[in-house]
Design an enzyme around this catalytic site. Sequence first.
Site, PDB file in Angstrom:
ATOM      1  N   ILE A 455       0.829  -1.214   0.000  1.00 47.30           N
ATOM      2  CA  ILE A 455       0.000   0.000   0.000  1.00 47.30           C
ATOM      3  C   ILE A 455       0.860   1.261   0.000  1.00 47.30           C
ATOM      4  O   ILE A 455       0.434   2.316   0.450  1.00 47.30           O
ATOM      5  CB  ILE A 455      -0.980  -0.001   1.189  1.00 47.30           C
ATOM      6  CG1 ILE A 455      -0.235  -0.178   2.514  1.00 47.30           C
ATOM      7  CG2 ILE A 455      -2.014  -1.097   1.028  1.00 47.30           C
ATOM      8  CD1 ILE A 455      -1.129  -0.067   3.743  1.00 47.30           C
ATOM      9  N   THR A 457       4.181   1.027   1.147  1.00 47.88           N
ATOM     10  CA  THR A 457       5.163   0.858   2.219  1.00 47.88           C
ATOM     11  C   THR A 457       6.486   0.285   1.739  1.00 47.88           C
ATOM     12  O   THR A 457       7.467   0.286   2.490  1.00 47.88           O
ATOM     13  CB  THR A 457       4.600  -0.062   3.304  1.00 47.88           C
ATOM     14  OG1 THR A 457       4.255  -1.317   2.699  1.00 47.88           O
ATOM     15  CG2 THR A 457       3.353   0.535   3.933  1.00 47.88           C
ATOM     16  N   GLY A 498       1.981  -6.469   8.509  1.00 49.87           N
ATOM     17  CA  GLY A 498       2.209  -7.040   7.196  1.00 49.87           C
ATOM     18  C   GLY A 498       3.565  -7.682   7.030  1.00 49.87           C
ATOM     19  O   GLY A 498       3.670  -8.900   6.800  1.00 49.87           O
ATOM     20  N   ASN A 582      14.903  -2.370   6.345  1.00 51.34           N
ATOM     21  CA  ASN A 582      15.343  -1.530   5.241  1.00 51.34           C
ATOM     22  C   ASN A 582      15.316  -0.085   5.735  1.00 51.34           C
ATOM     23  O   ASN A 582      14.244   0.469   6.011  1.00 51.34           O
ATOM     24  CB  ASN A 582      14.424  -1.709   4.031  1.00 51.34           C
ATOM     25  CG  ASN A 582      14.882  -0.939   2.803  1.00 51.34           C
ATOM     26  OD1 ASN A 582      15.069   0.270   2.843  1.00 51.34           O
ATOM     27  ND2 ASN A 582      15.064  -1.646   1.697  1.00 51.34           N
ATOM     28  N   LYS A 652       9.540  -5.765  14.151  1.00 52.72           N
ATOM     29  CA  LYS A 652       8.229  -5.315  14.603  1.00 52.72           C
ATOM     30  C   LYS A 652       7.631  -4.429  13.516  1.00 52.72           C
ATOM     31  O   LYS A 652       8.332  -3.974  12.622  1.00 52.72           O
ATOM     32  CB  LYS A 652       8.351  -4.524  15.904  1.00 52.72           C
ATOM     33  CG  LYS A 652       8.926  -5.295  17.079  1.00 52.72           C
ATOM     34  CD  LYS A 652       9.075  -4.415  18.313  1.00 52.72           C
ATOM     35  CE  LYS A 652       9.653  -5.182  19.488  1.00 52.72           C
ATOM     36  NZ  LYS A 652       9.835  -4.331  20.695  1.00 52.72           N
ATOM     37  N   GLY A 655       4.609   0.858  10.664  1.00 55.69           N
ATOM     38  CA  GLY A 655       3.756   1.762   9.908  1.00 55.69           C
ATOM     39  C   GLY A 655       2.947   2.724  10.757  1.00 55.69           C
ATOM     40  O   GLY A 655       2.534   3.781  10.275  1.00 55.69           O
ATOM     41  N   GLU A 656       2.706   2.379  12.028  1.00 54.29           N
ATOM     42  CA  GLU A 656       1.800   3.179  12.841  1.00 54.29           C
ATOM     43  C   GLU A 656       2.435   3.790  14.083  1.00 54.29           C
ATOM     44  O   GLU A 656       1.911   4.765  14.631  1.00 54.29           O
ATOM     45  CB  GLU A 656       0.585   2.322  13.232  1.00 54.29           C
ATOM     46  CG  GLU A 656      -0.272   2.004  12.022  1.00 54.29           C
ATOM     47  CD  GLU A 656      -1.258   0.864  12.248  1.00 54.29           C
ATOM     48  OE1 GLU A 656      -2.467   1.135  12.334  1.00 54.29           O
ATOM     49  OE2 GLU A 656      -0.820  -0.292  12.307  1.00 54.29           O
TER      50      GLU A 656
END
Length: 696
Positions: A455, A457, A498, A582, A652, A655-656
């Site tokens: 999406i 990412t 994800g 990354n 872990k 994204g949030e």
Amino acid sequence: MSSAPGLVRLEGREKVTGSARYAAEHTPPGTAYAWPVPATVARGRVLSVDAAEAMAEPGALAVLTHENAPRLKDVEDRTLLVLQNDRVPHRGWYVALTVAETPEAARAMAAAVRVAYAPEEHDAVLAPGHPRLYFPEEVNSGIPGCRERGDFDGAYERAAVRIDATYTLPGLHNHPMEPHASTARWEDGRLFAHDSCQGTTAVRETLAALFGMAEERITVVAEHVGGGFGCKGTPRPQIVLAAMAARHAGRPVKTVLPRAQLAAVVGHRPPVVQRLRLGAGEDGVITALAHEVTTHTSTVREFVEQAAAPSRAMYVSPNSRTTHQVAALDVPSPSWMRAPGEASGMYALECAMDELAGATGVDPVELRVRNDTATYPDSGKPYSSRHLVECLREGARRFGWDARDPRPRSRTEGRLLIGSGVASSFYPVYLMPSSAQAQATGAGRYRVRVNATDIGTGARTVLAQIAAEALGVAPDLVTVEIGSTMLPAASLAGGSAGTASWGWAVHKACRTLNGMIDERGGTLPPDGLTATADTKDDVAADPPHAKAAFGAQFAEVAVDTDTGEVRVRRLLGVFAAGRILNARTGRSQFIGAMTMGMGMALMEGSTMDARFGDFAERDFASYHVPTCADARGIEAHWIDEHDPWLNPMGSKGIGEIGIVGTAAAIANAVHHATGVRVRDLPVLPDKVLAGLEQAR
């Protein structure tokens, strides 16, 4: 799989050259176009739909209503049961769908549809003490709605220092750059669809249930997705409408939802009223904590954001009360928005912590350090890793926190007041079972297949790195296929789960493939070798450790005393999120989330119009988000964290975690700059000016 600097995005060239194709860019021969018609009453019934004028438009093909649309089976998510009856549960609910040869014709048809209603009294405004309020047994993700430990009332009454404050947050909307879009076609009883979503496996399962057909007869593809932030985490009405219209018209149909309609049909972060009470000793150590949340849901489906849950996880709190109250109103259904629960709940908790620091005279960083805990307070489980203190210390060093004068209004530049603030971040680690396939195709090349969703990412890139490391080869020898239900089933892109979930399955498949190759002495058969793996037995249902990512965020703001405008000069985050796979894509995720948190703090907010029962801000002209000019001086850093209890990669989700503490750090910085405590987001100029006027 070095984290410095990180492999560049594998699909980067496709995206910048325009060759990456999104859901609305797939146009099979004979494609027709659909345009939804939203209800213009907040509650009631549809008496009639007059489609005569619409069908007279050039290129008109059909108008679907509850009287002629294909019948759907009942499903748990009733927001998808569109055009099935005459009920209108909220303004913006779809009551018709026009189908035409061109999108322009479909839009003209929609404007020409005449709908007659029998309106009913509606109630769309959340308020404390609302008669419809109730305590849900569970909130999102199966979390208990209410929890109590120890004796909060007694401990709070005995506390030397007490904070009692209420913080409010308006409705917020995701607004991804790519709108919700689907292209659907039926062929020999099979359904094929391109959908802008965060997980095609879930979309296929839902479509199978709605249309009463086997999942194997449905193919859903989402090769490229232009953002989701949660509002594409579960299927949305556009895929159902496209499939219904395609079946009715007997040809492919494309449906792209207009941005002005999204607020009513794809979910939103619900408004919340949060009362925080903290009791502490004069040293700032918390002895009592209460976090009481009031929010709304719709009458269509229950969705209760778990805003009080973060207070069960963050700090020492031997006596605590955390509750959720919700009222089912005649409003659009709320749903997932980036860091649901944590973003809104941590805003209130971290602002209350700042107020506690002021009341005790303890430095805000030191206060958080004193209240750190090695165990999850609510369950008593030890954290698999928790480096919040290290994040706070490193962030303070990088930010220059020690040079800060703690007194509000202590730093000025002409008419500007300069201030700085800090907040902690917390986001739980989620892992979901997934499957993957690894193939050795010959000539030293490999193919990895997994129904992951990128999406924006960089999922393709990181999965290629994971596969390459597990196989012991260079990443450019690995091809990754994702985004289709024709691939091994995988979890959706949500909950920052994800990469950790898909990557585990990919790693396992690649290691299995290596074993197969070794058994053959390194020789491949002519048609290559294929290994499959799934992690359903690897993801523990009740792990012995609590798992979470942590962070610390620091903000410096300048407040104009004449206009009340707030500018974020610096925003710095330091995170502990396992192994950063990354550095390039990881930093992008952190900075993007912090930018979104800035919007939450200073700009974003949607007003519920009590008279009409809908959100007034429905486009980028009225719903403001940060621009490049706003996002200046944002830095993201992380500490090296080794956690053997996570997954084979030691990662872990990231994204949030970046959005969680940002709004509180900025709000706390505004208070330090001005002495004005704005407890109602967003921190708009008029609120700042009103506070400054009162302080004079």
